[in-house]
Design a protein around this motif. Structure first.
Motif, PDB file in Angstrom:
ATOM      1  N   SER A 322      -9.193  13.977  -0.494  1.00 46.53           N
ATOM      2  CA  SER A 322      -8.449  13.698  -1.721  1.00 46.53           C
ATOM      3  C   SER A 322      -7.762  12.437  -1.712  1.00 46.53           C
ATOM      4  CB  SER A 322      -7.719  14.835  -2.408  1.00 46.53           C
ATOM      5  OG  SER A 322      -6.520  14.936  -1.442  1.00 46.53           O
ATOM      6  N   ARG A 323      -7.656  11.919  -2.694  1.00 47.75           N
ATOM      7  CA  ARG A 323      -6.975  10.450  -3.011  1.00 47.75           C
ATOM      8  C   ARG A 323      -6.579  10.353  -4.517  1.00 47.75           C
ATOM      9  NH1 ARG A 323     -10.314   6.833  -5.344  1.00 47.75           N
ATOM     10  NH2 ARG A 323     -12.488   7.364  -5.218  1.00 47.75           N
ATOM     11  N   ASP A 324      -5.772   9.196  -4.502  1.00 48.84           N
ATOM     12  CA  ASP A 324      -4.930   8.571  -5.779  1.00 48.84           C
ATOM     13  C   ASP A 324      -4.185   9.940  -6.388  1.00 48.84           C
ATOM     14  OD1 ASP A 324      -6.515   6.522  -5.430  1.00 48.84           O
ATOM     15  OD2 ASP A 324      -7.924   6.733  -7.065  1.00 48.84           O
ATOM     16  N   HIS A 325      -3.455  10.512  -5.568  1.00 49.19           N
ATOM     17  CA  HIS A 325      -2.441  11.727  -6.068  1.00 49.19           C
ATOM     18  C   HIS A 325      -1.397  11.073  -6.886  1.00 49.19           C
ATOM     19  CE1 HIS A 325      -4.071  12.507  -1.721  1.00 49.19           C
ATOM     20  NE2 HIS A 325      -4.483  13.504  -2.610  1.00 49.19           N
ATOM     21  N   GLY A 338      -5.507  14.736  -8.527  1.00 51.71           N
ATOM     22  CA  GLY A 338      -6.145  13.754  -7.706  1.00 51.71           C
ATOM     23  C   GLY A 338      -7.702  13.635  -7.695  1.00 51.71           C
ATOM     24  N   LEU A 339      -8.206  12.685  -7.150  1.00 46.89           N
ATOM     25  CA  LEU A 339      -9.489  12.648  -6.980  1.00 46.89           C
ATOM     26  C   LEU A 339     -10.180  13.220  -5.509  1.00 46.89           C
ATOM     27  CD1 LEU A 339     -10.640   9.050  -8.188  1.00 46.89           C
ATOM     28  CD2 LEU A 339     -11.431  11.407  -9.123  1.00 46.89           C
ATOM     29  N   VAL A 340     -11.059  14.185  -5.831  1.00 45.30           N
ATOM     30  CA  VAL A 340     -11.879  14.574  -4.663  1.00 45.30           C
ATOM     31  C   VAL A 340     -13.116  14.108  -4.655  1.00 45.30           C
ATOM     32  CG1 VAL A 340     -12.745  16.716  -3.708  1.00 45.30           C
ATOM     33  CG2 VAL A 340     -10.582  16.845  -4.693  1.00 45.30           C
ATOM     34  N   LEU A 381      -8.247   6.570 -10.081  1.00 46.97           N
ATOM     35  CA  LEU A 381      -7.517   7.625 -10.943  1.00 46.97           C
ATOM     36  C   LEU A 381      -5.998   7.042 -11.163  1.00 46.97           C
ATOM     37  CD1 LEU A 381      -7.447  10.119 -12.436  1.00 46.97           C
ATOM     38  CD2 LEU A 381      -6.985  11.330 -10.219  1.00 46.97           C
ATOM     39  N   PHE A 382      -5.508   7.015 -12.240  1.00 46.10           N
ATOM     40  CA  PHE A 382      -4.130   6.577 -12.726  1.00 46.10           C
ATOM     41  C   PHE A 382      -3.883   7.739 -13.617  1.00 46.10           C
ATOM     42  CE2 PHE A 382      -6.088   2.558 -12.082  1.00 46.10           C
ATOM     43  CZ  PHE A 382      -5.445   2.285 -10.779  1.00 46.10           C
ATOM     44  N   CYS A 383      -2.446   8.333 -13.372  1.00 47.01           N
ATOM     45  CA  CYS A 383      -2.044   9.293 -14.022  1.00 47.01           C
ATOM     46  C   CYS A 383      -0.673   8.570 -15.160  1.00 47.01           C
ATOM     47  CB  CYS A 383      -1.245  10.305 -13.330  1.00 47.01           C
ATOM     48  SG  CYS A 383      -0.519  11.882 -14.242  1.00 47.01           S
ATOM     49  N   LEU A 384      -0.973   8.836 -16.467  1.00 45.97           N
ATOM     50  CA  LEU A 384      -0.117   8.247 -17.495  1.00 45.97           C
ATOM     51  C   LEU A 384       0.932   9.098 -17.971  1.00 45.97           C
ATOM     52  CD1 LEU A 384      -2.857   6.264 -19.197  1.00 45.97           C
ATOM     53  CD2 LEU A 384      -1.467   5.476 -17.259  1.00 45.97           C
ATOM     54  N   LEU A 389       1.391  18.131 -20.790  1.00 43.62           N
ATOM     55  CA  LEU A 389       0.166  17.483 -21.147  1.00 43.62           C
ATOM     56  C   LEU A 389       0.105  16.092 -20.366  1.00 43.62           C
ATOM     57  CD1 LEU A 389      -2.334  17.680 -22.980  1.00 43.62           C
ATOM     58  CD2 LEU A 389      -1.073  16.316 -24.716  1.00 43.62           C
ATOM     59  N   ILE A 390      -0.945  15.991 -19.597  1.00 43.65           N
ATOM     60  CA  ILE A 390      -1.000  14.607 -18.791  1.00 43.65           C
ATOM     61  C   ILE A 390      -2.249  13.804 -19.490  1.00 43.65           C
ATOM     62  CG2 ILE A 390       0.006  15.761 -16.588  1.00 43.65           C
ATOM     63  CD1 ILE A 390      -2.498  16.211 -15.742  1.00 43.65           C
ATOM     64  N   MET A 391      -1.936  12.618 -19.135  1.00 45.63           N
ATOM     65  CA  MET A 391      -3.331  11.743 -19.582  1.00 45.63           C
ATOM     66  C   MET A 391      -3.711  11.025 -18.163  1.00 45.63           C
ATOM     67  SD  MET A 391      -3.632   8.323 -22.088  1.00 45.63           S
ATOM     68  CE  MET A 391      -3.603   9.198 -23.785  1.00 45.63           C
ATOM     69  N   LEU A 392      -4.770  10.900 -18.172  1.00 45.49           N
ATOM     70  CA  LEU A 392      -5.433  10.263 -16.779  1.00 45.49           C
ATOM     71  C   LEU A 392      -6.417   9.276 -17.002  1.00 45.49           C
ATOM     72  CD1 LEU A 392      -6.628  13.731 -15.010  1.00 45.49           C
ATOM     73  CD2 LEU A 392      -4.540  12.199 -14.522  1.00 45.49           C
ATOM     74  N   SER A 393      -6.230   8.137 -16.453  1.00 45.85           N
ATOM     75  CA  SER A 393      -7.274   6.998 -16.667  1.00 45.85           C
ATOM     76  C   SER A 393      -8.046   6.917 -15.518  1.00 45.85           C
ATOM     77  CB  SER A 393      -6.423   5.927 -16.691  1.00 45.85           C
ATOM     78  OG  SER A 393      -7.121   4.576 -16.961  1.00 45.85           O
ATOM     79  N   LEU A 394      -9.618   6.998 -15.704  1.00 41.51           N
ATOM     80  CA  LEU A 394     -10.516   6.870 -14.820  1.00 41.51           C
ATOM     81  C   LEU A 394     -11.238   5.396 -14.765  1.00 41.51           C
ATOM     82  CD1 LEU A 394     -11.938  10.412 -15.262  1.00 41.51           C
ATOM     83  CD2 LEU A 394     -11.067   9.726 -13.302  1.00 41.51           C
TER      84      LEU A 394
END
Length: 443
Positions: A322-325, A338-340, A381-384, A389-394
């Motif tokens: 995993s990364r981009d936690h 995070g990204l797996v 991956l960025f978490c906004l 409720l979360i928003m993720l930018s890929l």
């Protein structure tokens, strides 16, 4: 409302009088043939009009009249009169509708709907300045946060996403400096905290009402890479909020809006490993008066109690591959996204921290159909947003996809593209944070 209606009817009765009511009509059980007949054939002598849908006149014949079988012309005339009477009755009813009920209903409307309704009349437009309306709104909490973002193409312009209407709103904050790059870094109670790219100036703003404040100069200079956290100051009688800065070297400061000043608390205790390996895109998570920071080298979580000023460190190894936690929370639960990546496939996963074992347990994963677009590509991956409720930018090359994840519902949704009006170009999200929209929050 109905009490007032009855009082008006009683006043007309006392003023003009009514003929005595007709004697009761003996009822005979209808035959199956009679049941199929039109309603007006049940009684051809008296017809009681629907008082709720009829306009009051001074003539008692408006309430009780003999009914005759009307012709086509008479039916058309009666229909026209009834429509006009209904409109007049509506005016009479709403004329006496209590003002406090207007405010109670409007305060519970979706925020976007409220701003559309401000154009109805001067009174509704002035609700934002009403103390009673402010009190009504202060007792309500928006069920879902909005997301305030800036884009690579328009750094000094904001784009707000409303997950209820699934629409983007674009705005400029008038008092925000235009000569600097201003970044949204934290939020609390409907307020957003911004700082410039050099961390020299901080600003607090309500983007819905343009309540704006530039914070005073800080007591000490902290490095360029800092964590910024914001929390409501519920312990104080005056309310307000607190903002905390933490640098990688362990120096930290706290701003209190009730005193309008920064206080340099000092350095992190020896139990915290320094320097802190911080990712400036990550945000502090606030839960139950505690601030949580995600760190690496060594991997783990650092917490800070805003009341007791006590720091703690928990060494928690990251999940494999995993990364981009990024830390998130929901109802006091500390979680992480995070990204797996395995072979050529990348997928977003969600883990929850097990308090007994201090290990991450996977609780959900993004559906495969959302991940297929990025198969074989390098993804960032960025978490906004990090609360409920979360928003993720890929991002991958020129591809920028936005996804929301509702932690309590375990629901994944694709966010519409952020596109300006009269333009077909998709804007790429650069930075952002979640906030609960509020009509009463004051900077």
């Amino acid at each position: 409302m109905f009490r007032q209606l009855i009082q008006q009817v009683q006043h007309l009765v006392d003023l003009h009088g009514f003929p005595p009511p007709p004697p009761p009509i003996p009822t005979v059980p209808p035959s199956p043939t009679v049941l199929a007949l039109p309603l007006q054939l049940h009684d051809d002598r008296w017809c009681f009009l629907n008082v709720e849908n009829y306009h009051f006149e001074n003539d008692c014949d408006s309430f009780i009249m003999k009914a005759k079988k009307p012709g086509k012309t008479q039916k058309k005339q009666e229909l026209t009169e009834n429509l006009g009477s209904n409109e007049s009755l509506k005016e009479e009813i709403w004329k006496y509708f209590p003002e406090e009920l207007y405010e109670t209903v409007i305060a519970r409307l979706p925020i976007a709907t409220f701003f559309r309704f401000r154009s109805v009349c001067k009174n509704w437009n002035s609700l934002l300045n009403s103390n009673s309306f402010t009190l009504q709104c202060g007792q309500l909490i928006s069920p879902q946060p909005w997301f305030y973002t800036i884009t690579h193409e328009k750094v000094n312009a904001g784009a707000m996403y409303d997950p209820v209407s699934t629409k983007w709103h674009y705005l400029l904050i008038p008092k925000m400096p235009k000569e600097k790059i201003i970044l949204p870094v934290a939020s609390a109670g409907g307020l957003l905290c911004f700082h410039d790219d050099g961390h020299r100036s901080f600003y607090v703003c309500n983007p819905l009402t343009n309540s704006f404040k530039e914070l005073p100069a800080r007591s000490a200079r902290i490095g360029l890479r800092v964590y910024v956290g914001m929390i409501l100051n519920k312990k104080s009688n005056n309310g307000g909020y607190q903002i905390m800065l933490v640098a990688s070297d362990g120096e930290y400061e706290v701003y209190d809006s009730t005193m309008n000043r920064w206080t340099r608390i000092g350095s992190l205790p020896d139990c915290i490993s320094l320097p802190l390996s911080l990712n400036f895109r990550l945000k502090i998570v606030a839960a139950n008066r505690l601030m949580y920071l995600l760190r690496s080298d060594p991997h783990g979580i650092v917490s800070f109690d805003m009341e007791s000023r006590v720091w703690r460190q928990y060494l928690v190894p990251p999940p494999p591959h995993s990364r981009d936690h990024a830390l998130v929370e929901c109802g006091g639960r500390i979680m992480m996204v995070g990204l797996v990546t395995k072979n050529a496939a990348s997928c977003v996963s969600v883990w929850e921290l097990q308090k007994m074992t201090l290990l991450w347990k996977e609780v959900d994963r993004m559906p495969n159909e959302m991940s297929l677009e990025f198969y074989g590509k390098h993804v960032k991956l960025f978490c906004l947003g990090n609360s409920g409720l979360i928003m993720l930018s890929l991002e991958s090359g020129m591809i920028n996809r936005l996804v929301t994840y509702d932690i309590s519902k375990e629901e994944w949704l694709t966010v519409p593209d952020c596109v300006l009006r009269h333009s077909l170009t998709q804007l790429r999200i650069a930075r952002g944070t979640a906030f609960h929209p509020s009509l009463t929050a004051t900077a």
